[in-house]
Write a protein that holds these residues in place. Structure first.
Motif, mmCIF file in Angstrom:
data_model
loop_
_atom_site.group_PDB
_atom_site.id
_atom_site.type_symbol
_atom_site.label_atom_id
_atom_site.label_comp_id
_atom_site.label_asym_id
_atom_site.label_seq_id
_atom_site.Cartn_x
_atom_site.Cartn_y
_atom_site.Cartn_z
ATOM 1 N N UNK A 35 -25.276 32.575 -11.419
ATOM 2 C CA UNK A 35 -25.351 31.198 -11.882
ATOM 3 C C UNK A 35 -24.609 31.059 -13.196
ATOM 4 N N UNK A 36 -24.302 29.826 -13.529
ATOM 5 C CA UNK A 36 -23.646 29.499 -14.785
ATOM 6 C C UNK A 36 -24.648 28.774 -15.666
ATOM 7 N N UNK A 37 -24.634 29.079 -16.934
ATOM 8 C CA UNK A 37 -25.469 28.341 -17.872
ATOM 9 C C UNK A 37 -24.730 27.046 -18.214
ATOM 10 N N UNK A 38 -25.390 25.928 -18.022
ATOM 11 C CA UNK A 38 -24.772 24.629 -18.282
ATOM 12 C C UNK A 38 -25.651 23.818 -19.225
ATOM 13 N N UNK A 39 -25.014 23.016 -20.018
ATOM 14 C CA UNK A 39 -25.706 22.091 -20.905
ATOM 15 C C UNK A 39 -25.408 20.700 -20.378
ATOM 16 N N UNK A 40 -26.443 19.997 -19.945
ATOM 17 C CA UNK A 40 -26.256 18.662 -19.371
ATOM 18 C C UNK A 40 -27.082 17.649 -20.147
ATOM 19 N N UNK A 41 -26.592 16.432 -20.140
ATOM 20 C CA UNK A 41 -27.288 15.363 -20.842
ATOM 21 C C UNK A 41 -27.904 14.416 -19.816
ATOM 22 N N UNK A 42 -29.216 14.330 -19.853
ATOM 23 C CA UNK A 42 -29.949 13.449 -18.951
ATOM 24 C C UNK A 42 -30.906 12.594 -19.776
ATOM 25 N N UNK A 43 -31.413 11.564 -19.153
ATOM 26 C CA UNK A 43 -32.363 10.693 -19.843
ATOM 27 C C UNK A 43 -33.766 11.292 -19.797
ATOM 28 N N UNK A 44 -34.582 10.875 -20.722
ATOM 29 C CA UNK A 44 -35.964 11.345 -20.787
ATOM 30 C C UNK A 44 -36.686 11.087 -19.468
ATOM 31 N N UNK A 45 -36.425 9.930 -18.843
ATOM 32 C CA UNK A 45 -37.088 9.616 -17.566
ATOM 33 C C UNK A 45 -36.695 10.617 -16.485
ATOM 34 N N UNK A 46 -35.468 11.147 -16.560
ATOM 35 C CA UNK A 46 -35.039 12.150 -15.584
ATOM 36 C C UNK A 46 -35.786 13.461 -15.798
ATOM 37 N N UNK A 94 -25.695 -0.615 -20.068
ATOM 38 C CA UNK A 94 -26.407 -1.476 -21.020
ATOM 39 C C UNK A 94 -26.728 -0.694 -22.289
ATOM 40 N N UNK A 95 -27.792 -1.059 -22.921
ATOM 41 C CA UNK A 95 -28.180 -0.483 -24.207
ATOM 42 C C UNK A 95 -28.217 1.042 -24.172
ATOM 43 N N UNK A 96 -28.070 1.665 -25.332
ATOM 44 C CA UNK A 96 -28.126 3.136 -25.370
ATOM 45 C C UNK A 96 -29.442 3.656 -24.782
ATOM 46 N N UNK A 97 -29.325 4.778 -24.111
ATOM 47 C CA UNK A 97 -30.495 5.380 -23.466
ATOM 48 C C UNK A 97 -31.014 6.546 -24.291
ATOM 49 N N UNK A 98 -32.210 6.963 -23.975
ATOM 50 C CA UNK A 98 -32.827 8.104 -24.647
ATOM 51 C C UNK A 98 -32.397 9.370 -23.906
ATOM 52 N N UNK A 99 -31.213 9.894 -24.240
ATOM 53 C CA UNK A 99 -30.662 11.063 -23.561
ATOM 54 C C UNK A 99 -30.971 12.329 -24.346
ATOM 55 N N UNK A 100 -31.138 13.403 -23.587
ATOM 56 C CA UNK A 100 -31.403 14.710 -24.186
ATOM 57 C C UNK A 100 -30.524 15.743 -23.492
ATOM 58 N N UNK A 101 -30.062 16.704 -24.274
ATOM 59 C CA UNK A 101 -29.313 17.834 -23.699
ATOM 60 C C UNK A 101 -30.323 18.888 -23.255
ATOM 61 N N UNK A 102 -30.167 19.340 -22.028
ATOM 62 C CA UNK A 102 -31.015 20.423 -21.536
ATOM 63 C C UNK A 102 -30.116 21.562 -21.053
ATOM 64 N N UNK A 103 -30.645 22.750 -21.071
ATOM 65 C CA UNK A 103 -29.925 23.923 -20.597
ATOM 66 C C UNK A 103 -30.473 24.286 -19.229
ATOM 67 N N UNK A 104 -29.569 24.387 -18.259
ATOM 68 C CA UNK A 104 -29.974 24.736 -16.897
ATOM 69 C C UNK A 104 -28.974 25.743 -16.334
ATOM 70 N N UNK A 105 -29.331 26.338 -15.227
ATOM 71 C CA UNK A 105 -28.420 27.217 -14.505
ATOM 72 C C UNK A 105 -27.984 26.501 -13.234
ATOM 73 N N UNK A 106 -26.685 26.507 -12.991
ATOM 74 C CA UNK A 106 -26.130 25.954 -11.761
ATOM 75 C C UNK A 106 -25.322 27.038 -11.062
ATOM 76 N N UNK A 107 -25.227 26.931 -9.747
ATOM 77 C CA UNK A 107 -24.331 27.803 -9.011
ATOM 78 C C UNK A 107 -22.914 27.265 -9.209
ATOM 79 N N UNK A 108 -21.930 28.139 -9.212
ATOM 80 C CA UNK A 108 -20.550 27.688 -9.453
ATOM 81 C C UNK A 108 -20.124 26.544 -8.527
ATOM 82 N N UNK A 109 -20.516 26.620 -7.249
ATOM 83 C CA UNK A 109 -20.112 25.563 -6.314
ATOM 84 C C UNK A 109 -20.766 24.220 -6.655
ATOM 85 N N UNK A 110 -21.908 24.251 -7.327
ATOM 86 C CA UNK A 110 -22.551 23.001 -7.742
ATOM 87 C C UNK A 110 -21.794 22.375 -8.908
#
Length: 157
Positions: A35-46, A94-110
């Motif tokens: 897997x690859x370590x990825x940093x993604x930005x998602x909203x708090x609701x996600x 629309x208005x700015x969202x409450x986004x957070x960076x999280x660290x996850x592992x993804x497979x290269x094909x993902x």
């Protein structure tokens, strides 16, 4: 032969057979990929949604929940097109969202899939492509059971 020698001989034979079986038996090839370590930005609701899916479907961690959602999007071209073309998110643009960076592992094909979807559907980056998948998974257009209830991963052991 004395009783002790007979016992020792029997144990030795059993150990030898066990070793022979171990060395000669066909090996199961691991289907796991790195897997690859990825940093993604998602909203708090996600994050809250993914945490709930992790608990409900007994997934190992938040990253596994994300990988399951991505596999769902990768599985069917018609669903994939709906995910990335139908406006599902009520707050997009629309208005700015409450986004957070999280660290996850993804497979290269993902990771490749998220990049390709971004390019193909004119989405602003892989983070946004992932948020589109999560919005679809949270919407009435899909049920959590559809997204998280099936094992689609070919990399899981």
């Amino acid at each position: 032969l004395s009783m002790n020698k007979q016992l020792l001989l029997g144990v030795s034979c059993a150990a030898g057979l066990g070793l022979a079986y171990y060395l000669l038996a066909p090996k199961k090839k691991s289907t796991k990929t790195s897997t690859l370590i990825c940093y993604v930005e998602v909203e708090t609701k996600h994050i809250e949604f993914l945490e709930k899916m992790k608990e409900t479907y007994k997934l190992k961690d938040l990253g596994k929940a994300v990988r399951v959602a991505i596999q769902f999007a990768m599985e069917d071209k018609a669903t994939r097109t709906r995910i990335f073309t139908e406006k599902i998110c009520n707050t997009c643009g629309s208005t700015p969202k409450d986004k957070k960076k999280i660290t996850i592992e993804l497979y290269p094909e993902q990771e490749v899939f998220l990049k390709a979807a971004s390019s193909e559907f004119g989405i602003k980056g892989t983070d946004k492509a992932l948020r589109c998948i999560l919005e679809f998974a949270m919407s009435p257009k899909a049920t959590p059971e559809q997204v998280f209830g099936s094992i689609r991963c070919r990399s899981c052991g």
